[in-house]
Scaffold this active site. Structure first.
Site, PDB file in Angstrom:
ATOM      1  N   CYS A  25       0.810  -1.223   0.000  1.00 25.87           N
ATOM      2  CA  CYS A  25       0.000   0.000   0.000  1.00 25.87           C
ATOM      3  C   CYS A  25       0.842   1.271   0.000  1.00 25.87           C
ATOM      4  O   CYS A  25       0.311   2.366  -0.179  1.00 25.87           O
ATOM      5  CB  CYS A  25      -0.966   0.005   1.180  1.00 25.87           C
ATOM      6  SG  CYS A  25      -2.223  -1.287   1.044  1.00 25.87           S
ATOM      7  N   HIS A  69     -11.925   8.145 -10.936  1.00 24.27           N
ATOM      8  CA  HIS A  69     -10.710   8.249 -11.747  1.00 24.27           C
ATOM      9  C   HIS A  69      -9.831   9.429 -11.336  1.00 24.27           C
ATOM     10  O   HIS A  69      -9.303  10.164 -12.165  1.00 24.27           O
ATOM     11  CB  HIS A  69     -11.054   8.282 -13.239  1.00 24.27           C
ATOM     12  CG  HIS A  69     -11.508   6.954 -13.730  1.00 24.27           C
ATOM     13  ND1 HIS A  69     -12.813   6.531 -13.605  1.00 24.27           N
ATOM     14  CD2 HIS A  69     -10.834   5.936 -14.295  1.00 24.27           C
ATOM     15  CE1 HIS A  69     -12.933   5.310 -14.090  1.00 24.27           C
ATOM     16  NE2 HIS A  69     -11.741   4.919 -14.514  1.00 24.27           N
ATOM     17  N   GLU A 108     -12.650  -1.653  -0.683  1.00 24.90           N
ATOM     18  CA  GLU A 108     -11.581  -1.532  -1.671  1.00 24.90           C
ATOM     19  C   GLU A 108     -11.492  -2.784  -2.526  1.00 24.90           C
ATOM     20  O   GLU A 108     -11.043  -2.732  -3.657  1.00 24.90           O
ATOM     21  CB  GLU A 108     -10.221  -1.343  -0.985  1.00 24.90           C
ATOM     22  CG  GLU A 108     -10.034  -0.023  -0.315  1.00 24.90           C
ATOM     23  CD  GLU A 108      -8.636   0.102   0.288  1.00 24.90           C
ATOM     24  OE1 GLU A 108      -7.908  -0.919   0.402  1.00 24.90           O
ATOM     25  OE2 GLU A 108      -8.264   1.221   0.642  1.00 24.90           O
TER      26      GLU A 108
END
Length: 118
Positions: A25, A69, A108
């Site tokens: 991450c 996005h 996620e």
């Protein structure tokens, strides 16, 4: 107590640079996020709703315009943009506009969820 939920989707990148360099991450990466907003009320309005689902359209516009996005660290001006952080962010945004907001969940991945519920 009556409860309703509505689900929203967006794709975005983020990075957790405070984590060790070998943590996956810590690298720039992205997710296909799912946001689920829950509204609760002890009673129903005159139309028999907690809230008409159509009244959640501003949240969809907010997500589409500001998050889809995009790079979340830049959008939120924060280095610790986790699912937990996003759940609280969307909860606060919704609560200001929809007082019946009782919780927000953010995913996620298909197997991971974070929830903010005061």
């Amino acid at each position: 107590m009556y409860r309703i939920t509505k689900e929203f989707h967006f794709s975005a990148s983020h990075q957790l640079p405070h984590l060790p360099a070998d943590h996956q991450c810590a690298r720039l990466h992205g997710h296909n996020y799912i946001v689920v907003v829950e509204l609760a009320s002890a009673g129903l309005n005159d139309d028999g709703f907690v809230r008409d689902y159509h009244e959640l359209a501003p949240l969809k516009r907010y997500i589409d315009d500001e998050f889809d996005h995009r790079h979340l660290n830049e959008v939120l001006g924060h280095d610790k943009v986790t699912s937990e952080y996003l759940a609280k962010h969307f909860y606060d945004w919704c609560k200001q506009r929809l007082p019946e907001t009782s919780a927000v969940k953010v995913s996620e991945t298909p197997k991971t969820w974070a929830e903010y519920r005061p």
